[in-house]
Structure formats: structure tokens, C-alpha cells
Write a protein that holds these residues in place. Structure first.
Motif, PDB file in Angstrom:
ATOM      1  N   TYR A   5      -2.995   2.994   1.481  1.00 34.69           N
ATOM      2  CA  TYR A   5      -3.477   4.599   1.572  1.00 34.69           C
ATOM      3  C   TYR A   5      -4.588   4.814   0.388  1.00 34.69           C
ATOM      4  N   VAL A   6      -5.311   5.394   0.532  1.00 35.03           N
ATOM      5  CA  VAL A   6      -6.608   5.727  -0.044  1.00 35.03           C
ATOM      6  C   VAL A   6      -6.606   7.396  -0.321  1.00 35.03           C
ATOM      7  N   SER A   7      -6.736   7.758  -1.408  1.00 36.27           N
ATOM      8  CA  SER A   7      -6.699   9.283  -1.766  1.00 36.27           C
ATOM      9  C   SER A   7      -7.556   9.623  -2.712  1.00 36.27           C
ATOM     10  N   LEU A   8      -8.102  11.013  -2.885  1.00 37.66           N
ATOM     11  CA  LEU A   8      -9.048  11.426  -3.668  1.00 37.66           C
ATOM     12  C   LEU A   8      -8.062  11.757  -5.065  1.00 37.66           C
ATOM     13  N   GLY A  15      -2.778   2.740  -9.314  1.00 40.47           N
ATOM     14  CA  GLY A  15      -2.138   2.890  -8.095  1.00 40.47           C
ATOM     15  C   GLY A  15      -2.176   1.494  -7.447  1.00 40.47           C
ATOM     16  N   ASP A  16      -1.110   1.204  -6.489  1.00 42.12           N
ATOM     17  CA  ASP A  16      -0.840   0.031  -5.668  1.00 42.12           C
ATOM     18  C   ASP A  16      -1.217   0.116  -4.159  1.00 42.12           C
ATOM     19  N   GLY A  17      -1.495   1.375  -3.680  1.00 37.07           N
ATOM     20  CA  GLY A  17      -1.880   1.450  -2.294  1.00 37.07           C
ATOM     21  C   GLY A  17      -0.934   1.923  -1.652  1.00 37.07           C
ATOM     22  N   SER A  18       0.272   2.173  -2.065  1.00 32.28           N
ATOM     23  CA  SER A  18       1.722   2.904  -1.268  1.00 32.28           C
ATOM     24  C   SER A  18       1.259   4.303  -1.136  1.00 32.28           C
ATOM     25  N   TYR A  19       2.128   5.091  -0.259  1.00 33.92           N
ATOM     26  CA  TYR A  19       1.832   6.589   0.066  1.00 33.92           C
ATOM     27  C   TYR A  19       1.932   7.133  -1.444  1.00 33.92           C
ATOM     28  N   SER A  20       2.912   6.824  -2.207  1.00 32.77           N
ATOM     29  CA  SER A  20       3.148   7.519  -3.369  1.00 32.77           C
ATOM     30  C   SER A  20       2.327   7.292  -4.388  1.00 32.77           C
ATOM     31  N   SER A  31      -9.989  -4.761  -1.164  1.00 34.24           N
ATOM     32  CA  SER A  31      -9.882  -6.023  -1.893  1.00 34.24           C
ATOM     33  C   SER A  31      -8.358  -6.184  -1.734  1.00 34.24           C
ATOM     34  N   ALA A  32      -7.613  -5.398  -1.554  1.00 31.22           N
ATOM     35  CA  ALA A  32      -6.078  -5.792  -1.147  1.00 31.22           C
ATOM     36  C   ALA A  32      -5.474  -6.204  -0.053  1.00 31.22           C
ATOM     37  N   VAL A  33      -6.297  -5.784   1.233  1.00 31.39           N
ATOM     38  CA  VAL A  33      -5.641  -6.118   2.513  1.00 31.39           C
ATOM     39  C   VAL A  33      -5.631  -7.425   2.720  1.00 31.39           C
TER      40      VAL A  33
END
Length: 286
Positions: A5-8, A15-20, A31-33
């Protein structure tokens, strides 16, 4: 398969790219996928100062709707999405962009498609794609298909942007889409393959071709699409727009060179593209 997930409100450092704990930029998410993952961007305008290089096999990048999620590449990136998957013989991949408003400043090309397997397919679906001075698609590849389905392809500044460089050893299809106020629809100076068109609306473009006319077939519907207000980026069709009830059923192959059906990763969209063609090109597209 994982979703990043990416958010403003996210962070590339913590961040670790999780929803939270989402990332802040698409660049960090890419770079993480790994193969077969998804990237989901939240609401807002994501300004990307780095080129978005993609070498992952089978990836979905999606937003919340063209009116909700915007990606803007700055003038220093040169290319927005640089797609370069290194594949072995007989291998292929599928890449999907959907529900996004993709912009670029300056002389930046939105998509650069640089290598592919013969069965590879890239699909841009339900997106607005709007460079300023660059190309929508500028590519040098070996094999594969690049498809724009249910999209608006337009200039950020009237008549300044260029559309598609005619393909050399791959195929480009534009279907159920609008080509609007482009400075040049197809650059066919390399005498490549034609760009195949299926049920598109074509309006107020400055030039069809750079040379004698090779490159586009059947851009036959030439009407004002009647958008709400393109000056503020609102491409919603007004009541009475020819786009309403203008969709074509694309579920059983949508006119690309291999007559393929839509990607499996768009299966949740079949109510829009497949089963309800009379819903129009833009039915529920936000």
C-alpha cells in the motif's frame, strides 16, 4: 501474492508497505514487490521524482479511480513507467495499471516499454493518461502486446503531448477509449506496425500522423466527448455525452492482434467491461 500500500500519510523510511504502515511513494513500493504482487495507491496526488522502473513479472498497480488517485512524474524523470523485464526464451508476463490518473511534466514519456516475451501483455485500464510534451507510449521491444482499454489519452496542455510511437516488433491496441487534444496521435516515422483501434472516440487532435498516414486504423467516432471540465482535470462525461451507452462488449477478445480476452486480473471489472456493454464507456469508472 502480497499487496503493498502507498499513501500520502505513509513513510518510505518507517513504513513496511502494509495497510497499517504504508509506503509514501510508488518508487519505494516498486523496490519491495516480487512477482505476482499488487501495489494499491490511496487517494491523493502522488508526485514522483524518480522513474518508476518495473522488472517484476505479473504485477498490478491500481488506484481508487482516476478522479481519486493521481500519479504525477516530474520533469527530471525522463520516463514515467520504465518497463524492462528480462525474460528467458518462452517466458512472458502480464502487467496491469488500473483506475489511475497518470500525468507527467515537461518532456517526460509516460510509458517506456523496453523488452518483452512474445506472449507478454501490458494493459492500461480505466485510466486518464496525460503527458505534457512527451509521449504516452514510446517503446523498443521484442514481441508482446500493449493495450489501452477504457482510457482517456490526452495532453496536459492542449496539443503539446504526443500519443504512441508506432510499434516495431510488438502490437498496440486502443479500445473503448478517447483520444483527445493530442498534438500527434501516432509517430510512424519508424514505419512500424499499425496501432489497432476498436470502438474509440477521436476528437480535436492536431495531427494524426507524423508522416504519410501509416499507423492508425478505424478511429471512426469523431464527436465532442463533452467532458465536465478538462481545465481542472474532470473527465466525467456530461449528460448527453456520446460516451454514455457507448461501450462495446470486450469480454470475448477486444480486438488486439491475438484476439485475447481481458487479463484475469481485471476479472473483478467484468460488470463494467464484459456483461454490461450498454453501461457505456465510463460506467462507474470512478
Amino acid at each position: 501474492m502480497s499487496t503493498y500500500y502507498v499513501s500520502l500519510s505513509g513513510s518510505d523510511s518507517t513504513g513496511d508497505g502494509s495497510y497499517s504502515f504504508p509506503f509514501r511513494t510508488l518508487y519505494k513500493a516498486l523496490s519491495a514487490v516480487s512477482d505476482y504482487d499488487e501495489i494499491e495507491l490511496g487517494v491523493g496526488r502522488f508526485s514522483e521524482i524518480n522513474q518508476a522502473s518495473i522488472s517484476t513479472v505479473n504485477l498490478v498497480i491500481k488506484g481508487q479511480g482516476w478522479g481519486q488517485t493521481q500519479i504525477e512524474f516530474t520533469s527530471g524523470t525522463g520516463t514515467g513507467f520504465y518497463i524492462d523485464a528480462v525474460l528467458g526464451e518462452g517466458e512472458s508476463y502480464e502487467l496491469v495499471f488500473k483506475k489511475l490518473f497518470i500525468k507527467a511534466r515537461g518532456d517526460v514519456d509516460i510509458f517506456k516499454f523496453c523488452s518483452s516475451g512474445a506472449g507478454s501483455r501490458i494493459t492500461v485500464f480505466r485510466c486518464v493518461v496525460s503527458p505534457t510534451d512527451g509521449y504516452i507510449l514510446n517503446s523498443v521491444v521484442q514481441g508482446g502486446n500493449f493495450n489501452f482499454v477504457n482510457c482517456v489519452l490526452t495532453s496536459r496542455t492542449e496539443y503539446s503531448a504526443k500519443g504512441i510511437v508506432s510499434p516495431d516488433t510488438y502490437q498496440v491496441t486502443v479500445a473503448n477509449s478517447v483520444l483527445y487534444k493530442l498534438g500527434l496521435v501516432v509517430d510512424d516515422t519508424n514505419n512500424g506496425q499499425p496501432v489497432f483501434s476498436d470502438n474509440n472516440l477521436y476528437y480535436d487532435n492536431l495531427r494524426d500522423f507524423r508522416t504519410g498516414g501509416f499507423g492508425v486504423s478505424d478511429f471512426k467516432y469523431i464527436y465532442d466527448p463533452k467532458f465536465v471540465d478538462v481545465s481542472v482535470g474532470n473527465y466525467t462525461p456530461l449528460l448527453g455525452s456520446p460516451l454514455i451507452d457507448g461501450g462495446k462488449d470486450l469480454s470475448q477478445g477486444f480486438g488486439d492482434y491475438d484476439e485475447q480476452s481481458l487479463p484475469e486480473s481485471l476479472s473483478d471489472e467484468t460488470g463494467f467491461v464484459g456483461y454490461y456493454p450498454d453501461g457505456g464507456v465510463y460506467r462507474d469508472w470512478e
